[in-house]
Design an enzyme around this catalytic site. Sequence first.
Site, PDB file in Angstrom:
ATOM      1  N   GLN A   1      -6.091  -1.848  -2.846  1.00 38.99           N
ATOM      2  CA  GLN A   1      -5.765  -0.303  -2.129  1.00 38.99           C
ATOM      3  C   GLN A   1      -4.702   0.389  -3.512  1.00 38.99           C
ATOM      4  O   GLN A   1      -3.872  -1.413  -4.113  1.00 38.99           O
ATOM      5  CB  GLN A   1      -4.666  -0.878  -1.367  1.00 38.99           C
ATOM      6  CG  GLN A   1      -4.861  -1.657   0.148  1.00 38.99           C
ATOM      7  CD  GLN A   1      -5.515  -3.317  -0.023  1.00 38.99           C
ATOM      8  OE1 GLN A   1      -5.575  -4.166  -0.769  1.00 38.99           O
ATOM      9  NE2 GLN A   1      -5.746  -3.313   1.517  1.00 38.99           N
TER      10      GLN A   1
ATOM     11  N   GLN B   1     -10.395   2.545  -3.675  1.00 36.61           N
ATOM     12  CA  GLN B   1      -9.630   2.204  -2.507  1.00 36.61           C
ATOM     13  C   GLN B   1      -7.839   2.561  -1.595  1.00 36.61           C
ATOM     14  O   GLN B   1      -7.483   2.332  -2.498  1.00 36.61           O
ATOM     15  CB  GLN B   1      -9.421   0.500  -2.236  1.00 36.61           C
ATOM     16  CG  GLN B   1      -9.253   0.273  -0.481  1.00 36.61           C
ATOM     17  CD  GLN B   1      -9.313  -1.662  -1.050  1.00 36.61           C
ATOM     18  OE1 GLN B   1     -10.416  -2.094  -1.288  1.00 36.61           O
ATOM     19  NE2 GLN B   1      -9.446  -1.817   0.996  1.00 36.61           N
ATOM     20  N   ASP B   2      -8.334   3.974  -0.671  1.00 39.50           N
ATOM     21  CA  ASP B   2      -7.245   3.737   0.018  1.00 39.50           C
ATOM     22  C   ASP B   2      -6.674   5.236  -0.860  1.00 39.50           C
ATOM     23  O   ASP B   2      -5.557   5.156  -1.677  1.00 39.50           O
ATOM     24  CB  ASP B   2      -5.791   2.893   0.136  1.00 39.50           C
ATOM     25  CG  ASP B   2      -6.130   2.267   1.262  1.00 39.50           C
ATOM     26  OD1 ASP B   2      -7.269   2.331   1.953  1.00 39.50           O
ATOM     27  OD2 ASP B   2      -5.499   1.081   1.430  1.00 39.50           O
TER      28      ASP B   2
ATOM     29  N   ARG C   1     -14.347   4.124   9.636  1.00 39.29           N
ATOM     30  CA  ARG C   1     -14.197   3.409  10.226  1.00 39.29           C
ATOM     31  C   ARG C   1     -12.709   2.886  11.053  1.00 39.29           C
ATOM     32  O   ARG C   1     -11.847   3.639  10.766  1.00 39.29           O
ATOM     33  CB  ARG C   1     -14.723   1.497   9.805  1.00 39.29           C
ATOM     34  CG  ARG C   1     -13.816   1.270   8.918  1.00 39.29           C
ATOM     35  CD  ARG C   1     -13.721   0.597   8.204  1.00 39.29           C
ATOM     36  NE  ARG C   1     -13.332   0.400   6.868  1.00 39.29           N
ATOM     37  CZ  ARG C   1     -12.941  -1.433   6.893  1.00 39.29           C
ATOM     38  NH1 ARG C   1     -13.452  -2.290   6.796  1.00 39.29           N
ATOM     39  NH2 ARG C   1     -12.110  -1.595   5.199  1.00 39.29           N
TER      40      ARG C   1
ATOM     41  N   TRP D   1      -9.208   2.297  11.742  1.00 40.81           N
ATOM     42  CA  TRP D   1      -8.433   0.553  11.516  1.00 40.81           C
ATOM     43  C   TRP D   1      -7.312   0.913  12.367  1.00 40.81           C
ATOM     44  O   TRP D   1      -7.244   0.011  12.673  1.00 40.81           O
ATOM     45  CB  TRP D   1      -7.770   2.083  10.036  1.00 40.81           C
ATOM     46  CG  TRP D   1      -5.986   1.385   9.884  1.00 40.81           C
ATOM     47  CD1 TRP D   1      -6.260  -0.230   9.678  1.00 40.81           C
ATOM     48  CD2 TRP D   1      -5.485   1.644   8.966  1.00 40.81           C
ATOM     49  NE1 TRP D   1      -4.572  -0.370   8.750  1.00 40.81           N
ATOM     50  CE2 TRP D   1      -4.498   0.804   8.297  1.00 40.81           C
ATOM     51  CE3 TRP D   1      -5.073   3.147   8.983  1.00 40.81           C
ATOM     52  CZ2 TRP D   1      -3.494   1.071   8.067  1.00 40.81           C
ATOM     53  CZ3 TRP D   1      -3.963   3.259   8.228  1.00 40.81           C
ATOM     54  CH2 TRP D   1      -2.771   2.399   8.012  1.00 40.81           C
TER      55      TRP D   1
ATOM     56  N   THR E   1       0.762  -0.842  -0.239  1.00 45.40           N
ATOM     57  CA  THR E   1      -0.232   0.004   0.052  1.00 45.40           C
ATOM     58  C   THR E   1       0.972   1.402   0.108  1.00 45.40           C
ATOM     59  O   THR E   1       0.738   2.372  -0.667  1.00 45.40           O
ATOM     60  CB  THR E   1      -0.840   0.290   1.301  1.00 45.40           C
ATOM     61  OG1 THR E   1      -1.655  -1.116   1.097  1.00 45.40           O
ATOM     62  CG2 THR E   1      -1.870   1.287   0.974  1.00 45.40           C
TER      63      THR E   1
ATOM     64  N   ASP F   1     -12.450   3.219   2.385  1.00 34.47           N
ATOM     65  CA  ASP F   1     -11.050   3.999   3.052  1.00 34.47           C
ATOM     66  C   ASP F   1     -10.457   5.035   2.425  1.00 34.47           C
ATOM     67  O   ASP F   1      -9.051   5.056   2.506  1.00 34.47           O
ATOM     68  CB  ASP F   1      -9.773   2.711   3.855  1.00 34.47           C
ATOM     69  CG  ASP F   1     -10.572   1.469   4.633  1.00 34.47           C
ATOM     70  OD1 ASP F   1     -12.115   1.704   5.242  1.00 34.47           O
ATOM     71  OD2 ASP F   1     -10.461   0.952   4.874  1.00 34.47           O
TER      72      ASP F   1
END
Length: 562
Positions: A360, A382-383, A468, A470, A330, A404
């Site tokens: 990710q 994502q990310d 949320r 992590w 990531t 996220d």
Amino acid sequence: MACKVCYCLWLFLILLALFGSIVSADSVQNPTSRVSPGTACKSTPDPSYCKSVLPPDQNGNVYDYGRISVKKSVSQARKFLNLVEKYIQRGSFLSATAIRALQDCRTLGELNLDFLSSSFQTVNKTTRFLPSFQADDIQTLLSAILTNQQTCLDGLKDTASAWSIRNGLTVPLSNDTKLYTLSLAFFTKAWVPRTRTRTNTNTHTHTKKQLGFRNGRLPLKMSSRTRAIYESVSSRKLLEATVGEQVVVTDIVTVSQDGTGNFTTITDAIAAAPNKSVSTDGYFLIYVTAGLYQENVSIDKKKTYLMMVGDGINKTIITSNRSVVDGWTTFSSATFAVVGQGFVGVNMTFRNTAGAVKHQAVAVRNGADLSTFYSCSFEGYQDTLYVHSLRQFYRECDIYGTVDFIFGNAKVVFQSCNIYPRLPMSGQFNAITAQGRTDPNQDTGICIHNCTIRAAEDLGGVATYLGRPWKEYSRTVYMQSFMDSVINTAGWREWDGNFALTTLYYAEYSNSGPGSSTANRVTWPSYHVINSTDASNFTVSNFLLGDDWIPQTGVTYTDNFI
């Protein structure tokens, strides 16, 4: 009579014990009091480990113990870096993904050694509370060290073929993290002033400064081409301001794909920038003309105080498609990664086109202290935006993503930004934030202030949440923002069962729009609807101490509430 004597003796012993505990507690509260290591360790996260670190046979104050801890941390950071280098030297026996995870750990380990060495220089010569901004500097560095440790560990865990490396590095990573946690705890107790929040609550919006060279003059030896570039950028008012104020720029270069500039790639322009500039030197400005730049750009720790200005969102575009599915960590998947302190990005789009199916895939990873992005767009799934560590500010930016898509453990404020949840993979839900605070003494968190949250055109009816947790002490605050009906009525989503639900800090203050109602929000003990007093801790002025560093960037900001 004997009973009375026994009773009096018993009462005396109770009072003596109570007095002793009061004295002990007072000693712990007063960082200059000399106490035993055992007493000093009581207020740390792991008293047993703390006692194993400190010399057992001598009393000291919290400053003494803090210096011992930080000094040992410097030594351990150096040892860990050497250990990582040994594993990297075995590269021919490792997968590409494992090598990337190790390279991440090396980069992060080098930063940790720098941060700890700088921190030790400060704590070794000071036995008093520090001024707020100086205390903020060191607490930010010590917080980032823990983040770097966690990032290294996460990368190794996600590398399936690197089990032997994980076995060799996990134990030292864990032990060093305990030591760094102890250093942060002692620093917070001994050097951070008890009252740090500024009392001024009057709202003031600071306007952008005019782009200008040092002392308001153009360099005498400026070439005709550079002068033309300067005049072009200035005339377009990319950084507008009140009359008489100027952003200090020491030099300017142009990136243009047609060959009419100084460079054809952004990477080459960054390489030409001076190393280790300081804030008073002014910015090395890289003007990136309109175009689609298919590059993975990295601005390392040596390239400080760079300013990168494009021709506008969706005009100057930096794009790539690295992802975890394709073998990148990531951390290393970022299209644009910046570590150099004082970076300013203006009028650009940063994009990762890997798509939702690649999981990710980071568009921008920011680990640059005192960094600012103004009028930029971050596009991914994502990310999307990895606000990795240290102090950051984003103003009037657009952020697109799914799962996220604003994540990390920086100390960051997003102000007057547009946040667009978009269509994720089938079966997924969207979470706007995933904040990664792992320690209660870290000064990190995400603040979303006066932003607008609306569905991207392709979202449909996919459930979208504010965030949320992590990591265990995840901290996120939304205040004075508009939330459209895209936000689920519960507001927030669990990470995994009950994980972090009693230790996180999630809060909302004075938001508006159909998705802002808190009537049916989660009932977690650590979720709060807060008042203006609590919310003021997360303003630009108080949370980032932004009045001390954002003005020199030329970027507009509101220091308190709107």
